[in-house]
Design a protein around this motif. Structure first.
Motif, PDB file in Angstrom:
ATOM      1  N   GLU A  18      -1.343  -5.125   1.600  1.00 47.51           N
ATOM      2  CA  GLU A  18      -1.462  -3.770   1.083  1.00 47.51           C
ATOM      3  C   GLU A  18      -0.675  -2.794   1.955  1.00 47.51           C
ATOM      4  OE1 GLU A  18      -5.069  -1.165  -0.713  1.00 47.51           O
ATOM      5  OE2 GLU A  18      -5.454  -2.104   1.239  1.00 47.51           O
ATOM      6  N   HIS A  19      -0.844  -2.904   3.259  1.00 50.00           N
ATOM      7  CA  HIS A  19      -0.123  -2.026   4.189  1.00 50.00           C
ATOM      8  C   HIS A  19       1.389  -2.243   4.082  1.00 50.00           C
ATOM      9  CE1 HIS A  19       0.738   0.352   7.728  1.00 50.00           C
ATOM     10  NE2 HIS A  19       1.495  -0.640   8.142  1.00 50.00           N
ATOM     11  N   MET A  20       1.791  -3.515   4.029  1.00 47.55           N
ATOM     12  CA  MET A  20       3.212  -3.828   3.966  1.00 47.55           C
ATOM     13  C   MET A  20       3.842  -3.296   2.676  1.00 47.55           C
ATOM     14  SD  MET A  20       4.948  -7.568   4.537  1.00 47.55           S
ATOM     15  CE  MET A  20       3.593  -8.004   5.603  1.00 47.55           C
ATOM     16  N   LEU A  21       3.156  -3.492   1.549  1.00 49.92           N
ATOM     17  CA  LEU A  21       3.703  -3.063   0.263  1.00 49.92           C
ATOM     18  C   LEU A  21       3.754  -1.537   0.139  1.00 49.92           C
ATOM     19  CD1 LEU A  21       1.964  -5.701  -2.012  1.00 49.92           C
ATOM     20  CD2 LEU A  21       4.389  -5.629  -1.387  1.00 49.92           C
ATOM     21  N   GLU A  22       2.780  -0.857   0.738  1.00 44.43           N
ATOM     22  CA  GLU A  22       2.760   0.606   0.680  1.00 44.43           C
ATOM     23  C   GLU A  22       3.791   1.238   1.604  1.00 44.43           C
ATOM     24  OE1 GLU A  22      -1.248   1.667   1.644  1.00 44.43           O
ATOM     25  OE2 GLU A  22      -1.982   1.271  -0.388  1.00 44.43           O
ATOM     26  N   ASN A  23       4.198   0.536   2.651  1.00 46.29           N
ATOM     27  CA  ASN A  23       5.063   1.124   3.665  1.00 46.29           C
ATOM     28  C   ASN A  23       6.396   0.395   3.806  1.00 46.29           C
ATOM     29  OD1 ASN A  23       3.137   3.137   4.792  1.00 46.29           O
ATOM     30  ND2 ASN A  23       1.952   1.295   5.124  1.00 46.29           N
ATOM     31  N   CYS A  24       6.893  -0.154   2.719  1.00 51.54           N
ATOM     32  CA  CYS A  24       8.147  -0.901   2.817  1.00 51.54           C
ATOM     33  C   CYS A  24       9.285  -0.156   2.129  1.00 51.54           C
ATOM     34  CB  CYS A  24       8.002  -2.296   2.224  1.00 51.54           C
ATOM     35  SG  CYS A  24       7.919  -2.338   0.434  1.00 51.54           S
ATOM     36  N   GLU A  25      10.460  -0.572   2.497  1.00 54.51           N
ATOM     37  CA  GLU A  25      11.681  -0.080   1.878  1.00 54.51           C
ATOM     38  C   GLU A  25      12.392  -1.308   1.324  1.00 54.51           C
ATOM     39  OE1 GLU A  25      15.975   1.702   3.376  1.00 54.51           O
ATOM     40  OE2 GLU A  25      14.275   1.717   4.726  1.00 54.51           O
ATOM     41  N   ILE A  26      12.757  -1.273   0.057  1.00 60.18           N
ATOM     42  CA  ILE A  26      13.446  -2.411  -0.551  1.00 60.18           C
ATOM     43  C   ILE A  26      14.934  -2.257  -0.280  1.00 60.18           C
ATOM     44  CG2 ILE A  26      13.971  -3.615  -2.703  1.00 60.18           C
ATOM     45  CD1 ILE A  26      11.203  -2.742  -3.686  1.00 60.18           C
ATOM     46  N   VAL A  27      15.526  -3.302   0.306  1.00 55.82           N
ATOM     47  CA  VAL A  27      16.948  -3.263   0.652  1.00 55.82           C
ATOM     48  C   VAL A  27      17.712  -4.258  -0.216  1.00 55.82           C
ATOM     49  CG1 VAL A  27      16.610  -2.496   3.019  1.00 55.82           C
ATOM     50  CG2 VAL A  27      16.606  -4.921   2.530  1.00 55.82           C
ATOM     51  N   ASP A  28      18.921  -3.888  -0.538  1.00 54.54           N
ATOM     52  CA  ASP A  28      19.774  -4.750  -1.346  1.00 54.54           C
ATOM     53  C   ASP A  28      20.755  -5.544  -0.495  1.00 54.54           C
ATOM     54  OD1 ASP A  28      18.666  -3.908  -3.775  1.00 54.54           O
ATOM     55  OD2 ASP A  28      19.967  -2.154  -3.818  1.00 54.54           O
ATOM     56  N   ASP A  29      21.062  -5.028   0.679  1.00 58.47           N
ATOM     57  CA  ASP A  29      22.093  -5.653   1.507  1.00 58.47           C
ATOM     58  C   ASP A  29      21.493  -6.448   2.663  1.00 58.47           C
ATOM     59  OD1 ASP A  29      21.129  -3.298   2.584  1.00 58.47           O
ATOM     60  OD2 ASP A  29      23.013  -2.772   3.556  1.00 58.47           O
ATOM     61  N   GLN A  30      21.491  -7.755   2.486  1.00 61.06           N
ATOM     62  CA  GLN A  30      21.073  -8.659   3.550  1.00 61.06           C
ATOM     63  C   GLN A  30      22.241  -9.584   3.841  1.00 61.06           C
ATOM     64  OE1 GLN A  30      17.324 -10.503   2.178  1.00 61.06           O
ATOM     65  NE2 GLN A  30      16.481  -9.686   4.057  1.00 61.06           N
ATOM     66  N   TYR A  31      22.363  -9.951   5.104  1.00 61.02           N
ATOM     67  CA  TYR A  31      23.486 -10.793   5.508  1.00 61.02           C
ATOM     68  C   TYR A  31      22.989 -12.039   6.222  1.00 61.02           C
ATOM     69  CZ  TYR A  31      26.066  -6.595   4.427  1.00 61.02           C
ATOM     70  OH  TYR A  31      26.578  -5.500   3.777  1.00 61.02           O
ATOM     71  N   GLN A  32      23.664 -13.125   5.952  1.00 62.60           N
ATOM     72  CA  GLN A  32      23.390 -14.379   6.636  1.00 62.60           C
ATOM     73  C   GLN A  32      24.496 -14.589   7.667  1.00 62.60           C
ATOM     74  OE1 GLN A  32      21.945 -18.057   4.645  1.00 62.60           O
ATOM     75  NE2 GLN A  32      23.991 -18.797   5.115  1.00 62.60           N
ATOM     76  N   TYR A  33      24.098 -14.757   8.909  1.00 62.87           N
ATOM     77  CA  TYR A  33      25.028 -14.958  10.010  1.00 62.87           C
ATOM     78  C   TYR A  33      25.053 -16.438  10.372  1.00 62.87           C
ATOM     79  CZ  TYR A  33      24.690  -9.905  10.625  1.00 62.87           C
ATOM     80  OH  TYR A  33      24.718  -8.546  10.429  1.00 62.87           O
ATOM     81  N   THR A  34      26.229 -17.027  10.393  1.00 65.34           N
ATOM     82  CA  THR A  34      26.403 -18.391  10.865  1.00 65.34           C
ATOM     83  C   THR A  34      26.979 -18.288  12.262  1.00 65.34           C
ATOM     84  OG1 THR A  34      26.823 -19.149   8.612  1.00 65.34           O
ATOM     85  CG2 THR A  34      27.459 -20.633  10.398  1.00 65.34           C
ATOM     86  N   ILE A  35      26.236 -18.810  13.237  1.00 65.54           N
ATOM     87  CA  ILE A  35      26.640 -18.654  14.634  1.00 65.54           C
ATOM     88  C   ILE A  35      26.670 -20.004  15.335  1.00 65.54           C
ATOM     89  CG2 ILE A  35      25.638 -16.340  14.766  1.00 65.54           C
ATOM     90  CD1 ILE A  35      23.408 -17.663  16.547  1.00 65.54           C
ATOM     91  N   VAL A  36      27.372 -20.022  16.437  1.00 69.48           N
ATOM     92  CA  VAL A  36      27.378 -21.187  17.314  1.00 69.48           C
ATOM     93  C   VAL A  36      27.222 -20.658  18.740  1.00 69.48           C
ATOM     94  CG1 VAL A  36      29.899 -21.300  17.541  1.00 69.48           C
ATOM     95  CG2 VAL A  36      28.540 -23.346  17.850  1.00 69.48           C
ATOM     96  N   TYR A  37      26.371 -21.335  19.490  1.00 73.90           N
ATOM     97  CA  TYR A  37      26.133 -20.936  20.874  1.00 73.90           C
ATOM     98  C   TYR A  37      27.306 -21.356  21.746  1.00 73.90           C
ATOM     99  CZ  TYR A  37      21.429 -19.654  19.584  1.00 73.90           C
ATOM    100  OH  TYR A  37      20.352 -19.035  19.001  1.00 73.90           O
ATOM    101  N   ASP A  38      27.576 -20.572  22.779  1.00 72.61           N
ATOM    102  CA  ASP A  38      28.663 -20.831  23.717  1.00 72.61           C
ATOM    103  C   ASP A  38      28.541 -22.249  24.273  1.00 72.61           C
ATOM    104  OD1 ASP A  38      30.935 -20.133  25.167  1.00 72.61           O
ATOM    105  OD2 ASP A  38      29.745 -19.590  26.936  1.00 72.61           O
ATOM    106  N   GLY A  39      29.599 -23.021  24.126  1.00 77.08           N
ATOM    107  CA  GLY A  39      29.597 -24.392  24.623  1.00 77.08           C
ATOM    108  C   GLY A  39      29.275 -25.427  23.558  1.00 77.08           C
ATOM    109  N   ASP A  40      28.777 -25.004  22.407  1.00 81.43           N
ATOM    110  CA  ASP A  40      28.464 -25.934  21.316  1.00 81.43           C
ATOM    111  C   ASP A  40      29.658 -26.029  20.372  1.00 81.43           C
ATOM    112  OD1 ASP A  40      25.956 -26.288  22.349  1.00 81.43           O
ATOM    113  OD2 ASP A  40      24.922 -25.074  20.842  1.00 81.43           O
ATOM    114  N   SER A  41      29.738 -27.130  19.642  1.00 82.63           N
ATOM    115  CA  SER A  41      30.804 -27.288  18.657  1.00 82.63           C
ATOM    116  C   SER A  41      30.397 -26.612  17.348  1.00 82.63           C
ATOM    117  CB  SER A  41      31.097 -28.770  18.421  1.00 82.63           C
ATOM    118  OG  SER A  41      29.966 -29.406  17.884  1.00 82.63           O
ATOM    119  N   ASP A  42      31.373 -26.356  16.495  1.00 84.23           N
ATOM    120  CA  ASP A  42      31.116 -25.659  15.232  1.00 84.23           C
ATOM    121  C   ASP A  42      30.160 -26.425  14.312  1.00 84.23           C
ATOM    122  OD1 ASP A  42      32.784 -23.716  16.180  1.00 84.23           O
ATOM    123  OD2 ASP A  42      34.335 -23.955  14.636  1.00 84.23           O
ATOM    124  N   ASP A  43      30.083 -27.740  14.454  1.00 81.98           N
ATOM    125  CA  ASP A  43      29.167 -28.505  13.600  1.00 81.98           C
ATOM    126  C   ASP A  43      27.706 -28.337  14.021  1.00 81.98           C
ATOM    127  OD1 ASP A  43      29.607 -30.004  15.909  1.00 81.98           O
ATOM    128  OD2 ASP A  43      29.317 -31.920  14.884  1.00 81.98           O
TER     129      ASP A  43
END
Length: 149
Positions: free
Chosen positions: A66-91
Protein backbone atom coordinates in the motif's frame (compact mmCIF):
# COMPACT_ATOMS: atom_id res chain seq x y z
CA UNK A 1 10.62 8.89 2.42
CA UNK A 2 11.76 9.35 -1.18
CA UNK A 3 9.48 8.43 -4.06
CA UNK A 4 10.19 4.94 -5.32
CA UNK A 5 10.48 4.37 -9.04
CA UNK A 6 8.72 1.38 -10.58
CA UNK A 7 8.28 0.19 -14.13
CA UNK A 8 4.68 -0.12 -15.34
CA UNK A 9 5.01 -3.93 -15.31
CA UNK A 10 6.20 -3.94 -11.68
CA UNK A 11 3.44 -1.52 -10.68
CA UNK A 12 0.78 -3.71 -12.31
CA UNK A 13 2.18 -6.88 -10.68
CA UNK A 14 2.31 -5.26 -7.22
CA UNK A 15 -1.20 -3.82 -7.63
CA UNK A 16 -2.53 -7.27 -8.55
CA UNK A 17 -0.78 -8.78 -5.50
CA UNK A 18 -2.25 -6.04 -3.27
CA UNK A 19 -5.76 -6.60 -4.64
CA UNK A 20 -5.44 -10.37 -4.17
CA UNK A 21 -4.15 -10.12 -0.60
CA UNK A 22 -6.81 -7.61 0.47
CA UNK A 23 -9.63 -9.76 -0.88
CA UNK A 24 -8.99 -13.47 -1.31
CA UNK A 25 -5.98 -13.51 1.02
CA UNK A 26 -7.81 -12.03 3.99
CA UNK A 27 -10.80 -14.33 3.46
CA UNK A 28 -8.58 -17.43 3.27
CA UNK A 29 -6.69 -16.53 6.46
CA UNK A 30 -9.91 -15.73 8.31
CA UNK A 31 -11.25 -19.17 7.35
CA UNK A 32 -8.05 -20.85 8.57
CA UNK A 33 -8.31 -19.02 11.90
CA UNK A 34 -11.97 -19.99 12.25
CA UNK A 35 -11.26 -23.67 11.52
CA UNK A 36 -8.42 -23.65 14.05
CA UNK A 37 -10.65 -22.03 16.69
CA UNK A 38 -13.14 -24.85 16.26
CA UNK A 39 -10.45 -27.31 17.36
CA UNK A 40 -10.66 -26.00 20.91
CA UNK A 41 -8.00 -24.76 23.35
CA UNK A 42 -6.24 -21.84 21.68
CA UNK A 43 -3.22 -21.86 24.02
CA UNK A 44 -1.85 -25.10 22.62
CA UNK A 45 -3.42 -24.97 19.17
CA UNK A 46 -0.53 -24.96 16.65
CA UNK A 47 -2.88 -24.48 13.69
CA UNK A 48 -4.36 -21.38 15.29
CA UNK A 49 -0.94 -19.88 16.03
CA UNK A 50 0.27 -20.67 12.51
CA UNK A 51 -2.80 -19.01 10.97
CA UNK A 52 -2.39 -15.92 13.17
CA UNK A 53 1.30 -15.75 12.21
CA UNK A 54 0.35 -16.02 8.52
CA UNK A 55 -2.19 -13.24 9.02
CA UNK A 56 0.46 -11.00 10.59
CA UNK A 57 2.91 -11.56 7.74
CA UNK A 58 0.20 -10.96 5.16
CA UNK A 59 -0.96 -7.72 6.81
CA UNK A 60 2.65 -6.53 6.91
CA UNK A 61 3.01 -7.19 3.18
CA UNK A 62 -0.30 -5.42 2.51
CA UNK A 63 0.93 -2.33 4.37
CA UNK A 64 4.24 -2.45 2.50
CA UNK A 65 2.50 -2.72 -0.88
CA UNK A 66 0.00 0.00 0.00
CA UNK A 67 2.78 2.43 0.93
CA UNK A 68 4.81 1.56 -2.16
CA UNK A 69 1.86 1.93 -4.55
CA UNK A 70 0.76 5.24 -3.01
CA UNK A 71 4.26 6.74 -3.10
CA UNK A 72 5.71 5.51 -6.38
CA UNK A 73 6.58 7.10 -9.66
CA UNK A 74 6.13 5.02 -12.81
CA UNK A 75 9.16 5.29 -15.08
CA UNK A 76 9.40 4.35 -18.72
CA UNK A 77 13.16 4.47 -19.11
CA UNK A 78 15.06 1.60 -17.57
CA UNK A 79 18.46 0.45 -18.72
CA UNK A 80 20.24 -2.85 -18.52
CA UNK A 81 23.99 -2.53 -18.02
CA UNK A 82 26.28 -5.33 -19.15
CA UNK A 83 29.54 -5.03 -17.24
CA UNK A 84 32.75 -6.90 -16.68
CA UNK A 85 34.93 -6.52 -13.62
CA UNK A 86 38.54 -5.38 -14.03
CA UNK A 87 40.67 -8.42 -14.80
CA UNK A 88 37.79 -10.63 -15.98
CA UNK A 89 37.20 -11.65 -19.58
CA UNK A 90 34.16 -10.46 -21.54
CA UNK A 91 32.54 -13.91 -21.31
CA UNK A 92 32.24 -13.34 -17.54
CA UNK A 93 29.99 -10.32 -18.08
CA UNK A 94 27.13 -9.64 -15.69
CA UNK A 95 23.86 -7.79 -16.32
CA UNK A 96 22.32 -5.28 -13.95
CA UNK A 97 19.26 -3.05 -13.99
CA UNK A 98 19.11 -0.07 -11.68
CA UNK A 99 15.71 0.07 -10.05
CA UNK A 100 13.46 -0.90 -7.19
CA UNK A 101 14.11 -4.27 -5.59
CA UNK A 102 10.52 -5.28 -6.47
CA UNK A 103 11.39 -5.27 -10.17
CA UNK A 104 11.69 -8.65 -11.87
CA UNK A 105 13.94 -8.53 -14.90
CA UNK A 106 14.68 -11.73 -16.82
CA UNK A 107 18.42 -12.35 -17.13
CA UNK A 108 19.56 -9.42 -14.97
CA UNK A 109 20.02 -8.61 -11.32
CA UNK A 110 18.29 -5.51 -9.97
CA UNK A 111 20.37 -3.10 -7.92
CA UNK A 112 19.47 0.10 -6.14
CA UNK A 113 20.58 3.48 -7.47
CA UNK A 114 21.86 4.16 -3.95
CA UNK A 115 24.17 1.12 -3.98
CA UNK A 116 27.82 1.84 -4.77
CA UNK A 117 27.64 -0.02 -8.10
CA UNK A 118 24.26 1.51 -8.97
CA UNK A 119 25.54 5.03 -8.29
CA UNK A 120 28.63 4.37 -10.42
CA UNK A 121 26.59 3.01 -13.35
CA UNK A 122 24.00 5.79 -13.36
CA UNK A 123 24.52 7.97 -16.45
CA UNK A 124 27.48 5.85 -17.64
CA UNK A 125 27.72 4.79 -21.28
CA UNK A 126 28.96 1.74 -23.15
CA UNK A 127 32.74 1.71 -23.25
CA UNK A 128 33.12 3.70 -20.02
CA UNK A 129 35.19 2.41 -17.14
CA UNK A 130 33.90 3.34 -13.69
CA UNK A 131 35.11 2.69 -10.17
CA UNK A 132 33.22 2.46 -6.93
CA UNK A 133 34.13 1.96 -3.32
CA UNK A 134 33.28 -1.47 -1.89
CA UNK A 135 33.91 -2.70 1.67
CA UNK A 136 37.17 -4.35 0.54
CA UNK A 137 38.40 -1.38 -1.50
CA UNK A 138 37.88 0.20 -4.88
CA UNK A 139 36.44 -1.93 -7.68
CA UNK A 140 36.65 -1.02 -11.35
CA UNK A 141 34.20 -2.23 -13.99
CA UNK A 142 34.02 -1.73 -17.73
CA UNK A 143 30.60 -1.16 -19.26
CA UNK A 144 30.25 -3.33 -22.34
CA UNK A 145 26.67 -2.46 -23.26
CA UNK A 146 23.77 -0.27 -22.15
CA UNK A 147 20.36 -1.30 -23.43
CA UNK A 148 16.97 0.30 -22.93
CA UNK A 149 14.45 -2.23 -21.67
Amino acid sequence: MATQQLSKAAYDRLKAEFDDLTTRGRIDVAEKIERAREEGDLKENAGYHAAKDEQGHMEGRIRQLEHMLENCEIVDDQYQYTIVYDGDSDDMAERYVIGNMEEQIEGADVISAQSPLGAALTAASAGDTVSYEAPNGAITVKILKVESI
